[in-house]
Design an enzyme around this catalytic site. Structure first.
Site, PDB file in Angstrom:
ATOM      1  N   GLN A  87       0.872  -1.471  -0.003  1.00 42.46           N
ATOM      2  CA  GLN A  87      -0.145  -0.457   0.440  1.00 42.46           C
ATOM      3  C   GLN A  87       1.390   1.443  -0.119  1.00 42.46           C
ATOM      4  OE1 GLN A  87      -2.742  -1.161   3.509  1.00 42.46           O
ATOM      5  NE2 GLN A  87      -0.422  -1.067   4.873  1.00 42.46           N
ATOM      6  N   ASP A  94      -7.456  -4.718  13.507  1.00 42.49           N
ATOM      7  CA  ASP A  94      -7.024  -3.736  13.535  1.00 42.49           C
ATOM      8  C   ASP A  94      -6.525  -3.452  12.275  1.00 42.49           C
ATOM      9  OD1 ASP A  94      -6.506  -0.920  13.260  1.00 42.49           O
ATOM     10  OD2 ASP A  94      -4.596  -1.259  15.175  1.00 42.49           O
TER      11      ASP A  94
END
Ligand code: AG3
Length: 283
Positions: free
Chosen positions: A36, A160
């Site tokens: 990313q 998370d």
């Protein structure tokens, strides 16, 4: 300089016609990992901010509203959490909160992106501050692969993650939650960040469709987080045995409350009170 960062909710995986906008200063880091795009920028009033693939992950000023909630609600709902697994959470905020619980003997954190960990240590020292805690086992690998080999091991599992586009896509599937279920002990429970009930209803319906089919007990709880889309954020709570309140360690929570900025005993109960339109999403 009068520059703004916009999280354009048009340009992501659905066309919403809304944005989150924050005034920013200097860029501290910008780079592409194998997974990313990571940006870290200064803001004039909210400390440093982390952005992944154009989506706000945290600001130093209000990360507590996310990290306390993802960690303490499930951990205080469990009567004796000794082994905790965090999938994702590369900034270290969830781990920092988990490790406040003296009963936790080991916290395993599996983050796919080493760059997030490295840059969090550098630019978010108050969030990454427990990453070298001897009770933490930090693994840089794919959480989906890790969890495949875990059977009956964890009291609490926390997911998370980022949004369900890019590296986190697999973390919203039935296949993954079956593995989470297997990795939990017979009385285990889990919490997962579950997006905004105003903007991401489709994702939430799919997620709860999956969770309701796997776990005997599921519900949702809410937190107010200023720079996430819509400011109202949710967490999925799914459990094999305990409800959020049936075995809650309320005395322990009372003791920890003075050192927390968000969670307290009344908030613990209240965050599960859901507006009617949200009850329909998760039914
Ligand atoms: N996890 C990110 C929640 C998703 C935010 N989504 C968005 N801004 N579109 C936060 C990681 C903090 N440990």
């Amino acid at each position: 300089m009068n520059q703004w960062f916009n999280e354009e909710l048009d340009e992501q995986y659905f066309d919403l016609g809304a944005r989150v906008s924050i005034k920013i200063g200097e860029t501290l880091f910008e780079g592409q990992s194998d997974f990313q795009k990571l940006q870290i920028v200064k803001t004039p009033n909210f400390g440093n901010m982390m952005i992944l693939d154009g989506a706000v992950m945290l600001t130093e000023a209000n990360e507590f509203a996310y990290h306390e909630m993802i960690a303490h609600i499930p951990l205080f709902a469990h009567p004796n959490p000794k082994r905790v697994l965090i999938i994702g959470g590369g900034d270290g905020g969830a781990a920092r909160e988990v490790l406040r619980h003296a009963c936790v003997e080991e916290c395993v954190m599996v983050e796919i992106d080493g760059l997030v960990v490295e840059k969090s240590r550098e630019f978010f020292p108050t969030i990454a501050c427990e990453l070298d805690n001897p009770r933490l086992t930090l693994l840089i690998e794919d959480g989906i692969k890790y969890i495949e080999n875990a059977q009956n091991e964890f009291d609490v599992i926390l997911i998370d993650s980022t949004d369900p586009a890019g590296p986190a896509e697999g973390l919203f599937t039935a296949d993954f939650y079956k593995k989470v279920n297997n990795a939990l002990k017979v009385d285990g429970l889990m919490a997962a960040q579950a997006e905004s009930p105003y903007y991401f209803q489709k994702t939430q319906k799919e997620l709860f469709g999956v969770l309701n089919g796997i776990f005997p007990y599921t519900t949702m709880y809410l937190s107010a987080i200023p720079f996430y889309p819509s400011g109202t954020w949710s967490f999925a709570f799914a459990s094999k045995d305990y409800s959020e309140i049936s075995h809650a360690r309320v005395v322990d929570l009372e003791k920890m409350t003075p050192s927390l900025q968000y969670v307290n005993p009344a908030l613990f109960r209240g965050c599960f009170a859901l507006p009617n339109f949200i009850k329909k999403i998760i039914a």
